[in-house]
Design a protein around this motif. Structure first.
Motif, short mmCIF file in Angstrom:
data_model
loop_
_atom_site.label_atom_id
_atom_site.label_comp_id
_atom_site.label_asym_id
_atom_site.label_seq_id
_atom_site.Cartn_x
_atom_site.Cartn_y
_atom_site.Cartn_z
N PRO A 253 33.99 52.56 28.78
CA PRO A 253 34.65 52.01 29.94
C PRO A 253 34.30 52.65 31.17
O PRO A 253 34.34 53.90 31.13
N MET A 254 33.82 51.89 32.12
CA MET A 254 33.72 52.30 33.63
C MET A 254 34.47 51.88 34.64
O MET A 254 34.38 52.25 35.78
N GLY A 255 35.37 50.89 34.32
CA GLY A 255 36.49 50.42 35.19
C GLY A 255 36.57 48.74 34.79
O GLY A 255 35.94 48.34 33.90
N ASP A 256 37.90 48.36 35.07
CA ASP A 256 38.26 47.27 34.56
C ASP A 256 37.23 46.15 34.83
O ASP A 256 36.93 45.77 35.93
N GLY A 257 36.56 45.26 33.82
CA GLY A 257 35.71 44.41 34.10
C GLY A 257 34.45 44.60 34.48
O GLY A 257 33.54 43.81 34.43
N LEU A 258 34.03 46.06 34.73
CA LEU A 258 33.00 46.29 34.96
C LEU A 258 31.99 46.69 33.70
O LEU A 258 32.56 46.88 32.58
N GLN B 91 25.72 38.14 36.62
CA GLN B 91 26.09 39.29 36.41
C GLN B 91 26.52 39.94 37.84
O GLN B 91 27.61 40.81 37.84
N GLN B 92 25.65 39.94 38.88
CA GLN B 92 26.15 40.46 40.05
C GLN B 92 27.43 39.77 40.71
O GLN B 92 28.08 40.66 41.21
N LYS B 93 27.60 38.67 40.55
CA LYS B 93 28.79 37.94 41.00
C LYS B 93 30.16 38.60 40.23
O LYS B 93 31.04 38.80 40.79
N LYS B 94 30.02 38.83 38.85
CA LYS B 94 31.11 39.36 38.01
C LYS B 94 31.34 40.63 38.61
O LYS B 94 32.54 41.17 39.09
N ILE B 95 30.44 41.42 38.77
CA ILE B 95 30.64 42.88 39.22
C ILE B 95 31.35 42.84 40.51
O ILE B 95 32.21 43.51 40.90
N ALA B 96 30.73 42.14 41.56
CA ALA B 96 31.24 42.08 42.92
C ALA B 96 32.57 41.53 42.85
O ALA B 96 33.79 42.20 43.72
N ASP B 97 33.08 40.60 42.14
CA ASP B 97 34.53 40.03 42.06
C ASP B 97 35.39 41.30 41.45
O ASP B 97 36.43 41.38 42.08
N LYS B 98 34.89 42.01 40.47
CA LYS B 98 35.73 42.96 39.79
C LYS B 98 35.84 44.10 40.80
O LYS B 98 36.95 44.81 40.86
N MET B 99 34.61 44.53 41.47
CA MET B 99 34.92 45.51 42.42
C MET B 99 35.97 45.17 43.60
O MET B 99 36.66 45.97 44.05
N LEU B 100 35.80 44.00 44.23
CA LEU B 100 36.84 43.47 45.32
C LEU B 100 38.20 43.55 44.77
O LEU B 100 39.10 43.75 45.24
N GLU B 101 38.34 42.98 43.19
CA GLU B 101 39.84 42.82 42.54
C GLU B 101 40.49 44.25 42.52
O GLU B 101 41.51 44.59 42.68
N GLN B 102 39.58 45.60 42.23
CA GLN B 102 40.20 46.74 42.44
C GLN B 102 40.16 47.53 43.75
O GLN B 102 40.56 48.53 43.72
N ALA B 103 39.78 46.80 44.61
CA ALA B 103 39.51 47.58 46.00
C ALA B 103 40.87 47.62 46.68
O ALA B 103 41.93 46.86 45.98
N ASP B 104 41.07 48.09 47.72
CA ASP B 104 42.28 48.55 48.37
C ASP B 104 42.56 47.15 49.07
O ASP B 104 41.86 46.45 49.37
N PRO B 105 44.03 46.65 49.35
CA PRO B 105 44.33 45.55 49.83
C PRO B 105 43.90 45.29 51.17
O PRO B 105 43.25 43.88 51.30
N HIS B 106 43.65 46.24 52.02
CA HIS B 106 42.72 45.81 53.31
C HIS B 106 41.30 45.53 53.10
O HIS B 106 40.93 44.68 53.78
N VAL B 107 40.78 46.17 52.04
CA VAL B 107 39.34 45.63 51.84
C VAL B 107 39.36 44.18 51.47
O VAL B 107 38.40 43.43 51.71
#
Length: 152
Positions: free
Chosen positions: A35-40, A130-146
């Motif tokens: 694993p490299m991060g939730d959902g990645l 695949q790119q959409k899933k990765i982008a969604d997961k990265m956004l989900e794990q980002a700080d609230p202001h992001v």
């Protein structure tokens, strides 16, 4: 010079180092899609032989013990065969319920008909998903202001 033990383990006679095993190492799957991060996507070793050799190195030759109270478990990634051409796993917290088999799912989901897509269109669609899933997961794990949920 090496010789196989009665249990199928091949050791160097001088050093005792495990060089190979007759069968796949029983703990080799611990190195599958690290694993490299939730959902990645997990770190994929590429070949099952690499997972096998890593297990020999870590458990047989370094003497590390198998996990006693793991925090994560591997569950099959249902989309991996279609997306990557290989069976992969996702690592989820141990408390996560096992996935519901596809045939037991209650809800039917309708999607666009892609039966007329050619190979290039299918590849483009898979890449885009695949790119959409990765982008969604990265956004989900980002700080609230992001994510646009708070101020700096």
């Amino acid at each position: 010079m090496a010789k196989a033990d009665k249990d199928g383990i091949i050791r160097d006679r001088r050093t005792g180092i495990v060089l190979a095993r007759k069968d796949r190492h029983p703990l080799a799957d611990l190195f599958k899609d690290i694993p490299m991060g939730d959902g990645l996507p997990g770190l994929h070793m590429g070949l099952p032989e690499v997972e096998h050799l890593m297990a020999i190195h870590v458990f047989d030759n370094l003497g590390c013990s198998p996990p006693q109270e793991p925090l994560y478990k591997a569950v099959p990634d249902r989309e991996s065969l279609t997306a990557t051409g290989s069976d992969r796993v996702l690592w989820v917290p141990v408390a996560t319920p096992d996935p519901v088999p596809v045939e037991e799912a209650d809800e039917q989901i309708f999607v666009a008909d892609i039966s007329d897509y050619n190979a290039d269109q299918m590849a483009a669609l898979e890449f885009q998903m695949q790119q959409k899933k990765i982008a969604d997961k990265m956004l989900e794990q980002a700080d609230p202001h992001v994510r646009g949920e708070g101020e700096l």
